[in-house]
Write an enzyme that holds these catalytic residues in place. Structure first.
Site, PDB file in Angstrom:
ATOM      1  CG  HIS A  34      -1.719   1.227   1.403  1.00 49.07           C
ATOM      2  ND1 HIS A  34      -3.030   1.327   0.983  1.00 49.07           N
ATOM      3  CD2 HIS A  34      -1.417   2.431   1.958  1.00 49.07           C
ATOM      4  CE1 HIS A  34      -3.492   2.540   1.269  1.00 49.07           C
ATOM      5  NE2 HIS A  34      -2.528   3.226   1.865  1.00 49.07           N
ATOM      6  CD  GLU A  35       1.696   3.621   3.834  1.00 51.16           C
ATOM      7  OE1 GLU A  35       2.004   4.716   3.304  1.00 51.16           O
ATOM      8  OE2 GLU A  35       0.665   3.470   4.522  1.00 51.16           O
TER       9      GLU A  35
ATOM     10  CG  HIS B  44      -5.907   6.454   0.845  1.00 49.62           C
ATOM     11  ND1 HIS B  44      -5.888   7.213   1.989  1.00 49.62           N
ATOM     12  CD2 HIS B  44      -4.864   5.583   0.951  1.00 49.62           C
ATOM     13  CE1 HIS B  44      -4.885   6.825   2.759  1.00 49.62           C
ATOM     14  NE2 HIS B  44      -4.254   5.842   2.149  1.00 49.62           N
TER      15      HIS B  44
END
Length: 319
Positions: free
Chosen positions: A224-225, A234
């Site tokens: 995700h990061e 997002h």
């Protein structure tokens, strides 16, 4: 929890001020005054509606179970506000993938090569260095498989493009961590390269051996990061890697079409990427395209080719 579920506009409920602080932090409640009250007012209701819309929840404007559950879920520390959005429509459904303000990306010659390194000082001891490095190697490889960007680890932390470390509490970037659960990690838009994880979490690389009920999957958070490091904000697509929340003991590491199309619009496509490499289950459940499980891979390949062509036009026109 029960008091929240009964709350409606005009009521006063203990704890609403804390929810307002949460919504303010993550971009839904715009206010210069952070001294919030427990009043369920019009501004709070509007913030709830924005939160519900952005996270793909039912638009009730109330603190229903799903909304409170999402607010209480562990999450990324990057605000959710969608500053710039690309949209597309298929089967009558419009979905979004989002970027940081100004749509920043790494500006290097293609095919691009980026390096990453781990802080020698800010780490955790209950996982070995080899375990951590293996997790991040897989996470970077997922993104590299869909864009013409390669990632290699370097021991030179000072000059690495992307710098990874585990930190506790206030750690010098005005984004303090809050202990177990809550905010799990945060990273910064290109070309900052900083990637910070909360050292207070119980990070897991294998749920078979890690039995903690609050264990968080390191590989899911890493994947995700890295999306943020590349320029993605997002997503409102729940199955997407770039969705902001992650539950304890949940694993979410496979890039969805929403993730892929978003990052390819920034960097173009890896020439070896083929949508057929995605599993049928990934494709059939992907809300970004609202595809039914009976969709044939041949049809999906045609759609992917069309979007790949558009992404190439977008990529070269922005150079």
């Amino acid at each position: 929890m029960e008091n929240f579920l009964k709350a409606q506009r005009g009521s006063h409920v203990n704890g609403i001020s804390e929810l307002k602080t949460y919504l303010h932090r993550f971009g839904y409640l715009l206010s210069e005054n952070a001294n919030f009250t427990d009043a369920f007012d019009v501004t709070f209701e509007s913030a709830i509606l924005r939160f519900q819309s952005n996270l793909g929840l039912s638009l009730s404007g109330k603190l229903d179970f799903d909304t409170v559950s999402q607010i209480s879920a562990p999450r990324c520390g990057v605000p959710d506000t969608i500053f710039s959005t690309s949209t597309f429509t298929l089967h009558g459904t419009t979905r979004h993938y989002a970027y940081f303000p100004g749509k920043p990306r790494w500006a290097r010659r293609m095919p691009m090569k980026l390096t990453y390194a781990f802080s020698p000082d800010y780490t955790i001891r209950y996982l070995s260095s080899s375990q951590i490095k293996a997790v991040f190697k897989r996470a970077f490889a997922r993104w590299a498989s869909v864009i013409p960007v390669s990632f290699s680890e370097t021991e030179d932390y000072v000059y690495a493009d992307m710098k990874i470390g585990f930190y506790s509490g206030e750690h010098g970037d005005s984004e303090p961590f809050d202990g177990v659960l809550g905010v799990l990690a945060h990273s910064f838009s290109p070309e900052n390269g900083k990637f910070h994880l909360d050292a207070a979490e119980r990070w897991a690389v294998d749920f078979g051996t890690e039995k903690s009920a609050v264990a968080m999957d390191l590989e899911s958070v890493a994947t995700h990061e890295i999306g943020h490091l590349l320029g993605l904000a997002h997503s409102s697509v729940k199955q997407a890697v770039m969705y902001p929340t992650l539950r304890p003991r949940e694993k979410k590491v496979d890039l969805q079409l929403d993730d892929i199309q978003g990052v390819q619009a920034l960097y173009g496509s890896n020439p070896n990427f083929n949508v057929g490499s995605l599993s049928e289950s990934d494709i059939s459940t992907n809300q970004a395209l609202n595809l039914r499980s009976t969709t044939r891979l041949s049809s999906i390949s045609a759609i992917a080719s069309f979007w790949f062509f558009l992404n190439l036009i977008h990529f070269f026109s922005s150079m």
